[in-house]
Design a protein around this motif. Sequence first.
Motif, short mmCIF file in Angstrom:
data_model
loop_
_atom_site.label_atom_id
_atom_site.label_comp_id
_atom_site.label_asym_id
_atom_site.label_seq_id
_atom_site.Cartn_x
_atom_site.Cartn_y
_atom_site.Cartn_z
N ASP A 135 0.86 -1.18 0.00
CA ASP A 135 0.00 0.00 0.00
C ASP A 135 0.89 1.22 0.00
O ASP A 135 1.62 1.47 0.95
N ALA A 136 0.85 1.99 -1.07
CA ALA A 136 1.75 3.15 -1.17
C ALA A 136 1.00 4.47 -1.13
O ALA A 136 1.43 5.46 -1.66
N GLU A 137 -0.18 4.50 -0.49
CA GLU A 137 -0.94 5.72 -0.34
C GLU A 137 -0.86 6.16 1.12
O GLU A 137 -1.40 5.49 2.00
N PRO A 138 -0.18 7.27 1.42
CA PRO A 138 0.00 7.68 2.82
C PRO A 138 -1.30 8.16 3.46
O PRO A 138 -2.15 8.75 2.80
N ASP A 139 -1.42 7.89 4.75
CA ASP A 139 -2.55 8.41 5.52
C ASP A 139 -2.29 9.83 5.99
O ASP A 139 -3.23 10.60 6.20
N ALA A 140 -1.02 10.18 6.17
CA ALA A 140 -0.65 11.53 6.61
C ALA A 140 0.79 11.81 6.23
O ALA A 140 1.62 10.90 6.26
N VAL A 141 1.09 13.05 5.85
CA VAL A 141 2.45 13.46 5.49
C VAL A 141 2.71 14.84 6.07
O VAL A 141 1.87 15.74 5.94
N PHE A 142 3.89 15.02 6.70
CA PHE A 142 4.29 16.31 7.25
C PHE A 142 5.77 16.54 6.96
O PHE A 142 6.56 15.59 6.94
N LEU A 143 6.12 17.79 6.73
CA LEU A 143 7.52 18.18 6.58
C LEU A 143 7.99 18.76 7.91
O LEU A 143 7.50 19.79 8.36
N SER A 151 5.84 10.45 7.39
CA SER A 151 4.62 9.93 6.78
C SER A 151 4.13 8.71 7.53
O SER A 151 4.90 7.98 8.16
N GLN A 152 2.82 8.51 7.45
CA GLN A 152 2.18 7.36 8.09
C GLN A 152 1.45 6.55 7.04
O GLN A 152 0.66 7.08 6.26
N PHE A 153 1.73 5.25 7.00
CA PHE A 153 1.04 4.30 6.15
C PHE A 153 0.42 3.25 7.06
O PHE A 153 1.13 2.44 7.64
N ASP A 154 -0.89 3.32 7.22
CA ASP A 154 -1.58 2.44 8.16
C ASP A 154 -0.99 2.68 9.55
O ASP A 154 -1.15 3.77 10.09
N THR A 155 -0.29 1.70 10.13
CA THR A 155 0.30 1.91 11.46
C THR A 155 1.81 2.18 11.39
O THR A 155 2.43 2.38 12.43
N GLN A 156 2.38 2.16 10.19
CA GLN A 156 3.83 2.33 10.06
C GLN A 156 4.20 3.80 9.90
O GLN A 156 3.66 4.50 9.06
N LEU A 157 5.16 4.25 10.73
CA LEU A 157 5.65 5.62 10.65
C LEU A 157 7.01 5.62 9.96
O LEU A 157 7.89 4.82 10.28
N PHE A 158 7.16 6.52 8.98
CA PHE A 158 8.40 6.63 8.22
C PHE A 158 9.02 8.01 8.41
O PHE A 158 8.30 9.01 8.52
N VAL A 159 10.35 8.04 8.45
CA VAL A 159 11.10 9.29 8.30
C VAL A 159 11.80 9.19 6.96
O VAL A 159 12.67 8.34 6.77
N ASP A 160 11.38 10.03 6.01
CA ASP A 160 11.76 9.88 4.60
C ASP A 160 11.36 8.48 4.16
O ASP A 160 10.18 8.15 4.21
N ASP A 161 12.32 7.62 3.75
CA ASP A 161 11.95 6.27 3.33
C ASP A 161 12.32 5.21 4.37
O ASP A 161 12.33 4.02 4.07
N LYS A 162 12.61 5.65 5.60
CA LYS A 162 13.06 4.74 6.65
C LYS A 162 11.92 4.44 7.63
O LYS A 162 11.38 5.36 8.25
N PRO A 163 11.53 3.15 7.78
CA PRO A 163 10.52 2.82 8.78
C PRO A 163 11.08 3.00 10.19
O PRO A 163 12.17 2.53 10.49
#
Length: 239
Positions: A56-64, A71-83
């Motif tokens: 699933d590559a559609e983010p639920d939320a994105v902030f700079l 970014s948040q994808f479901d329950t996973q939080l990423f910093v740039d491309d790092k989970p």
Amino acid sequence: MPSKKRGAERILMIGIAFLILCQLLSGMIVNHAGMFKLDQRYISWNWLMTHYGIGDAEPDAVFLIDNKILSQFDTQLFVDDKPVTHIHRPLIGGIVLEALMVLATDNALILLTRDGELVERMGAEAGVPAPIQNIGTYHGEPVIQARNGMWRSNFMLDEWEPISLAGVSWSKPYPLPDAVAKDLKQFFYGQGVSVEQLMLDIHNGRILGSFGVFLIDILGLLLVALSFTGLWMWGRRRN
């Protein structure tokens, strides 16, 4: 009424012709898969990955935040491309606070280093007002907008006082940059679906699931029936 019948027959014939064409073309492509190295060529279109149930590559939320994409994808939080970690509530926003990035969900604050490493989570047990609706800064100090009003804290985030301020810099959503989206797509999809696999699934009907398999079976039986009727008619003419 006859015109409607002819229209339905025309549509049916076009559908059958389209299926036969897909069968022929996909079969020809699969026959030359080795020559064109189709097992090493991949497709990762979003709709195709969704159809195959991959990632699933559609983010639920994105902030700079601090020049980093959170970014948040479901329950996973990423910093740039790092989970980084899992969060089970929607990400509302975030701020930079000295050596930390402070993220907010509706019921907790999540503290990360500025390199994106998890430090701790702070909730109601730490005195954080909830439910949180937004987070921002006022002259460098953290401010939370909660349902019961606005609250300001110190840099330790251990004391909160109710306030009424104007001019707070609130956290706002940010569009996902194409470069980060590409890296995240690789994380979720891997390389994608090989062209050879896609052509095989089109050829045997599995691209449409079990319905597609039965459809190809019916098409095969129809072609067999047409062959026999053609031979029968040819035989009658000779006699």
